[in-house]
Design a protein around this motif. Structure first.
Motif, PDB file in Angstrom:
ATOM      1  N   LYS A  14       0.827  -1.202   0.000  1.00 53.70           N
ATOM      2  CA  LYS A  14       0.000   0.000   0.000  1.00 53.70           C
ATOM      3  C   LYS A  14       0.862   1.253   0.000  1.00 53.70           C
ATOM      4  CE  LYS A  14      -3.977   2.062   2.273  1.00 53.70           C
ATOM      5  NZ  LYS A  14      -5.012   1.878   3.313  1.00 53.70           N
TER       6      LYS A  14
ATOM      7  N   TYR B 250       0.757   5.561  -0.021  1.00 51.33           N
ATOM      8  CA  TYR B 250      -0.138   6.626   0.407  1.00 51.33           C
ATOM      9  C   TYR B 250       0.072   7.871  -0.450  1.00 51.33           C
ATOM     10  CZ  TYR B 250      -0.495   3.404   4.263  1.00 51.33           C
ATOM     11  OH  TYR B 250      -0.679   2.263   4.995  1.00 51.33           O
ATOM     12  N   LYS B 251      -0.952   8.685  -0.491  1.00 51.78           N
ATOM     13  CA  LYS B 251      -0.939   9.869  -1.338  1.00 51.78           C
ATOM     14  C   LYS B 251       0.092  10.869  -0.815  1.00 51.78           C
ATOM     15  CE  LYS B 251      -4.394  12.530  -3.862  1.00 51.78           C
ATOM     16  NZ  LYS B 251      -4.088  11.820  -5.105  1.00 51.78           N
TER      17      LYS B 251
ATOM     18  N   LEU C 293      -4.435   8.136   3.145  1.00 45.51           N
ATOM     19  CA  LEU C 293      -3.480   8.702   4.096  1.00 45.51           C
ATOM     20  C   LEU C 293      -2.679   7.632   4.825  1.00 45.51           C
ATOM     21  CD1 LEU C 293      -5.878  11.354   5.648  1.00 45.51           C
ATOM     22  CD2 LEU C 293      -4.021  11.798   4.037  1.00 45.51           C
ATOM     23  N   ASP C 294      -1.448   7.999   5.214  1.00 51.57           N
ATOM     24  CA  ASP C 294      -0.605   7.120   6.014  1.00 51.57           C
ATOM     25  C   ASP C 294      -1.174   7.066   7.434  1.00 51.57           C
ATOM     26  OD1 ASP C 294       1.306   5.799   7.437  1.00 51.57           O
ATOM     27  OD2 ASP C 294       2.971   7.093   6.840  1.00 51.57           O
TER      28      ASP C 294
ATOM     29  N   GLU D  84      -8.536   6.637   3.343  1.00 50.01           N
ATOM     30  CA  GLU D  84      -7.879   5.507   2.708  1.00 50.01           C
ATOM     31  C   GLU D  84      -6.661   5.905   1.890  1.00 50.01           C
ATOM     32  OE1 GLU D  84     -11.041   3.629   0.684  1.00 50.01           O
ATOM     33  OE2 GLU D  84     -12.031   3.008   2.527  1.00 50.01           O
TER      34      GLU D  84
END
Length: 253
Positions: A140, A142-143, A195-196, A193
């Motif tokens: 995963k 993150y943005k 974000l870290d 969803e």
């Protein structure tokens, strides 16, 4: 057939359960289960034939539950996430529906479920699914920046400069200077969803906060936690007693 619904948004849960009932009128539908803690307790005593689950629940992500337990049934996820994850789940025959859930897509997922039921009695297949969950969590990303509106322009805000997200009539991003920007996101679930989770925490239904911008905290006799943020634009935050334990684990690292 027994179906368990995991969804922490009451309106979303109500809509989803209506759709499922329309598509599977003979099914026994349980839920909605709103938290990871409640899901763990439920799965200790109940073995559903199918789980329909949001990724983000009130106190954490549902994937934690599924990686901890030996999965005995298929899962249909309902959330917003990146295309890589969507492809991965589709290749492995678990469907992944974006919110708001479309009836035709849910119907297709249910048809897939009926076709795949025999596979979930195969131990090798179940092991592959478990490994998929672990790979999914490990991969995963993150943005790193968010596009927001500044007048008629769109500007980019690095994730490290985000102090909080506030839900009002729209979703606002507050940057490190306390400036509020309008985003195009429709819900805090969608933002969360991206974000870290080591840096951001879903404090309640109105706020997602960034760790470096918490100024102080205290609790009262009811075990609620009150946060003072460094920036007035982030508002003061109340953490419910139900989320107090998970918040303390998050903030202490």
């Amino acid at each position: 057939m027994n179906i368990l619904i995991l969804e922490d948004e009451p309106l979303v849960a109500e809509s989803l359960m209506k759709l499922v009932k329309q598509l599977e009128p003979d099914a026994v539908i349980a839920g909605p289960v709103q938290s990871v803690q409640e899901a763990r307790k439920r799965l200790e005593v109940q073995t559903p034939d199918l789980i329909i689950s949001d990724i983000q629940l009130a106190d954490g992500i549902s994937l934690d539950v599924f990686t901890d337990y030996n999965i005995q049934c298929p899962i249909i996820f309902t959330t917003a996430f990146n295309e890589y994850a969507i492809r991965a789940f589709k290749v492995n025959s678990i469907d992944y529906l974006l919110k708001p859930v479309d009836k035709k897509e849910l119907q297709a997922a249910m048809e897939k479920f009926h076709l795949l039921q025999s596979k979930f009695g195969n131990e090798t297949y179940l092991q592959q699914i478990g490994e998929l969950f672990k790979d999914f969590q490990g991969s995963k990303k993150y943005k790193e920046r968010f596009a927001v509106h500044l007048g008629r322009n769109v500007v980019l805000i690095p994730a490290n400069d985000v102090a909080c997200f506030n839900k009002e009539e729209v979703i606002y991003l507050v940057n490190h200077e306390g400036k509020k920007f309008i985003t195009d996101y429709r819900s805090l679930d969608e933002v969360e969803e991206l974000l870290d989770p080591a840096q951001f925490y879903r404090a309640n239904r109105q706020h997602i906060i960034a760790l470096p911008f918490i100024a102080s905290m205290h609790s009262d006799e009811s075990s609620k936690i009150y946060l003072k943020m460094k920036l007035p634009a982030c508002d003061d935050i109340i953490i419910s007693k139900e989320k107090a334990a998970s918040f303390r684990r998050w903030i202490e690292g």
